[in-house]
Design a protein around this motif. Structure first.
Motif, PDB file in Angstrom:
ATOM      1  N   ILE A 238      43.053  45.118  46.219  1.00  0.00           N
ATOM      2  CA  ILE A 238      42.880  45.185  44.758  1.00  0.00           C
ATOM      3  C   ILE A 238      42.983  43.790  44.154  1.00  0.00           C
ATOM      4  O   ILE A 238      42.191  43.405  43.278  1.00  0.00           O
ATOM      5  CB  ILE A 238      43.926  46.130  44.133  1.00  0.00           C
ATOM      6  CG1 ILE A 238      43.676  47.574  44.590  1.00  0.00           C
ATOM      7  CG2 ILE A 238      43.891  46.046  42.610  1.00  0.00           C
ATOM      8  CD1 ILE A 238      44.758  48.547  44.156  1.00  0.00           C
ATOM      9  N   GLY A 242      39.815  42.058  42.383  1.00  0.00           N
ATOM     10  CA  GLY A 242      39.969  42.171  40.937  1.00  0.00           C
ATOM     11  C   GLY A 242      39.332  41.003  40.194  1.00  0.00           C
ATOM     12  O   GLY A 242      39.639  39.846  40.456  1.00  0.00           O
ATOM     13  N   ARG A 244      37.873  39.750  36.133  1.00  0.00           N
ATOM     14  CA  ARG A 244      37.630  39.976  34.709  1.00  0.00           C
ATOM     15  C   ARG A 244      36.370  39.200  34.323  1.00  0.00           C
ATOM     16  O   ARG A 244      36.330  37.975  34.420  1.00  0.00           O
ATOM     17  CB  ARG A 244      38.819  39.494  33.885  1.00  0.00           C
ATOM     18  CG  ARG A 244      38.553  39.392  32.385  1.00  0.00           C
ATOM     19  CD  ARG A 244      38.448  40.746  31.722  1.00  0.00           C
ATOM     20  NE  ARG A 244      38.073  40.647  30.337  1.00  0.00           N
ATOM     21  CZ  ARG A 244      38.933  40.453  29.326  1.00  0.00           C
ATOM     22  NH1 ARG A 244      40.224  40.327  29.579  1.00  0.00           N
ATOM     23  NH2 ARG A 244      38.509  40.391  28.092  1.00  0.00           N
ATOM     24  N   LYS A 270      38.710  35.640  38.504  1.00  0.00           N
ATOM     25  CA  LYS A 270      39.433  36.455  39.474  1.00  0.00           C
ATOM     26  C   LYS A 270      40.869  36.682  39.017  1.00  0.00           C
ATOM     27  O   LYS A 270      41.509  35.795  38.445  1.00  0.00           O
ATOM     28  CB  LYS A 270      39.423  35.769  40.842  1.00  0.00           C
ATOM     29  CG  LYS A 270      38.035  35.653  41.470  1.00  0.00           C
ATOM     30  CD  LYS A 270      38.117  35.132  42.882  1.00  0.00           C
ATOM     31  CE  LYS A 270      38.780  36.153  43.796  1.00  0.00           C
ATOM     32  NZ  LYS A 270      38.763  35.723  45.213  1.00  0.00           N
ATOM     33  N   VAL A 271      41.358  37.878  39.273  1.00  0.00           N
ATOM     34  CA  VAL A 271      42.744  38.193  38.922  1.00  0.00           C
ATOM     35  C   VAL A 271      43.695  37.288  39.697  1.00  0.00           C
ATOM     36  O   VAL A 271      44.640  36.718  39.151  1.00  0.00           O
ATOM     37  CB  VAL A 271      43.054  39.679  39.214  1.00  0.00           C
ATOM     38  CG1 VAL A 271      44.540  39.962  39.020  1.00  0.00           C
ATOM     39  CG2 VAL A 271      42.225  40.571  38.312  1.00  0.00           C
TER      40      VAL A 271
END
Length: 445
Positions: A238, A242, A244, A270-271
């Protein structure tokens, strides 16, 4: 993933790359078993067990070198000098304008930086191997026959050449294999330790004959171990995937009689923007004092002894000594700090904003220029925090498991993050190569 590999083996060009990569990895694992000439290996293993078996560095060295260090093989230094030199070059690229110009100079500039990185790697390998040879000589671990100077030179040359050879193998995998050469070498080292670690866990919790646990309790223990590993892997996936996406709209422009532009795109944030770098930095700072004391046979007492115990992850989350868990809190704060620090030097919102403005792009609802950079800063602050918290959870779970159940393993959160990230990236590269091949086939038809 398995479907991708199955289809990849059907394509000759990609099949050759995959087989070449496997052959190179076989060479790496074979070299990890060849001892360094001039060193009493049995005496070294005893020294390693006595000095580093209870130190935080043992898990790091075991995982990142694939056991080649504890075997004192010709690849004992492995690719750790290359990783260190790459991090140094990344930091220097921000600090030195000349290197920053090279990085922006396209392919030629990146080749120059890669060449400098190689030289720095060899230099670091030479320094590390020299320090190790001197320590081995002082500890009487060099073979007595022949001159000690000759033995030391042999050890230094072998270890330095082994590290340079691994760097070359990584570059060959990148050029002639599936890509991500250095990362793949690191992953195979980590994976090589996982079977023995899992076997030790099952022996400790499931097959331990000295335990009074019933069969039902042992089955539950096995399920808990499996669930913890699966949960960490899922969380890492995850974190790795992940993203945004910040929408970007490009205004229409008139060029002659034609209207160009008007397209839409996005900026993927990227997260986990900093990857595993914050964990490596934080772990290095926490373990450095203990490693130095172990190598130089220093035994601090009083206050400094307590400080070392607090910094050692072996004492964290221990129900009998909860005070040492302060070290875990320091570690968490360091991970979060380095996540923000590394992101700040690798992503410049103001530069992104200026580039968007020059190309006629804007974020819907946000004015170009400083408002755009402020917006990106605000979004990045939230994303980095989420990524740092997720990264911390992944890294803390093994420490909790170790502290409560006394189950120390070499594949911690750091190792799992590296494995999952590299595997996902490699699969994406194979898929892209298959896609390019299909396009070529369509055009040829």
């Amino acid at each position: 993933m398995f479907t991708t590999l199955k289809n990849a083996f059907k394509i000759k060009e990609i099949r050759v790359k995959l087989l070449f990569t496997l052959a190179m990895l076989f060479v790496v694992r074979f070299g990890s078993q060849l001892p360094v000439p001039g060193i009493n290996i049995e005496q070294f293993k005893i020294w390693f067990a006595n000095k580093l078996n209870n130190a935080d560095a043992s898990g790091f060295l075991a995982a990142f070198t694939g056991g080649s260090f504890e075997n004192m093989s010709i690849l004992a230094l492995n690719i750790t000098p290359y990783i260190t030199s790459s991090i140094i070059m990344q930091l220097l690229t921000i600090a030195i304008p000349k290197l920053e110009e090279m990085q922006k100079d396209g392919e030629d500039g990146r080749k120059k930086i890669a060449s400098i990185t190689r030289y720095v790697t060899v230099g670091l390998s030479l320094i590390e191997s020299t320090a190790m040879a001197i320590a081995f000589n002082n500890s009487g671990m060099l073979i007595a026959s022949g001159s000690s100077a000759v033995n030391m030179i042999s050890v230094i040359a072998t270890l330095t050449a082994g590290s340079a050879f691994l760097m070359w193998i990584g570059e060959q995998i990148t050029e002639h294999g599936v890509g991500n050469g250095i990362s793949i070498v690191l992953v195979i080292n980590i994976i090589s330790r996982i079977p023995s670690d899992i076997a030790n866990l099952f022996k400790m919790f499931v097959l331990n004959e000295d335990s009074n646990k019933t069969i039902a309790v042992r089955i539950v223990s096995a399920l808990i171990i499996f669930a913890v590993i699966v949960a960490v892997v899922v969380l890492v996936i995850i974190l790795s995937d992940g993203v945004r996406k910040i929408p970007v709209q490009y205004a229409k422009k008139m060029q002659g009689r034609k209207s160009v532009g008007g397209s839409s795109s996005s900026i993927p944030l990227k997260v986990n923007t900093s990857g595993v770098i914050p964990v490596i930095f934080a772990s290095s700072l926490m373990t450095l004092p203990g490693v130095i004391c172990n190598f130089f046979d220093v035994h601090p007492s009083g206050f400094w002894a307590e400080v070392l115990k607090t910094l050692s992850s072996n004492n964290w989350v221990n129900p009998h000594n909860p005070i040492y868990s302060i070290g875990l809190l320091i570690y968490v704060l360091l991970v979060i700090f380095f996540a923000y620090f590394y992101t700040s030097i690798t992503f410049n919102p103001l530069e992104v904003s200026e580039n968007m403005k020059k190309s006629g792009g804007f974020i819907p609802g946000i004015r170009p220029g400083k408002p755009t950079s402020d917006y990106l800063n605000k979004v990045l602050t939230y994303i980095v925090f989420i990524g740092a918290v997720g990264l911390t959870i992944v890294c803390v779970i093994p420490y909790v498991f170790n502290g409560i159940f006394e189950a120390s393993v070499s594949f911690g959160g750091t190792s799992l993050i590296i494995i999952v990230s590299v595997v996902l990236e490699t699969v994406k590269q194979v898929e892209s190569q298959m896609l390019v091949r299909n396009y070529r086939g369509f055009l040829n038809d």
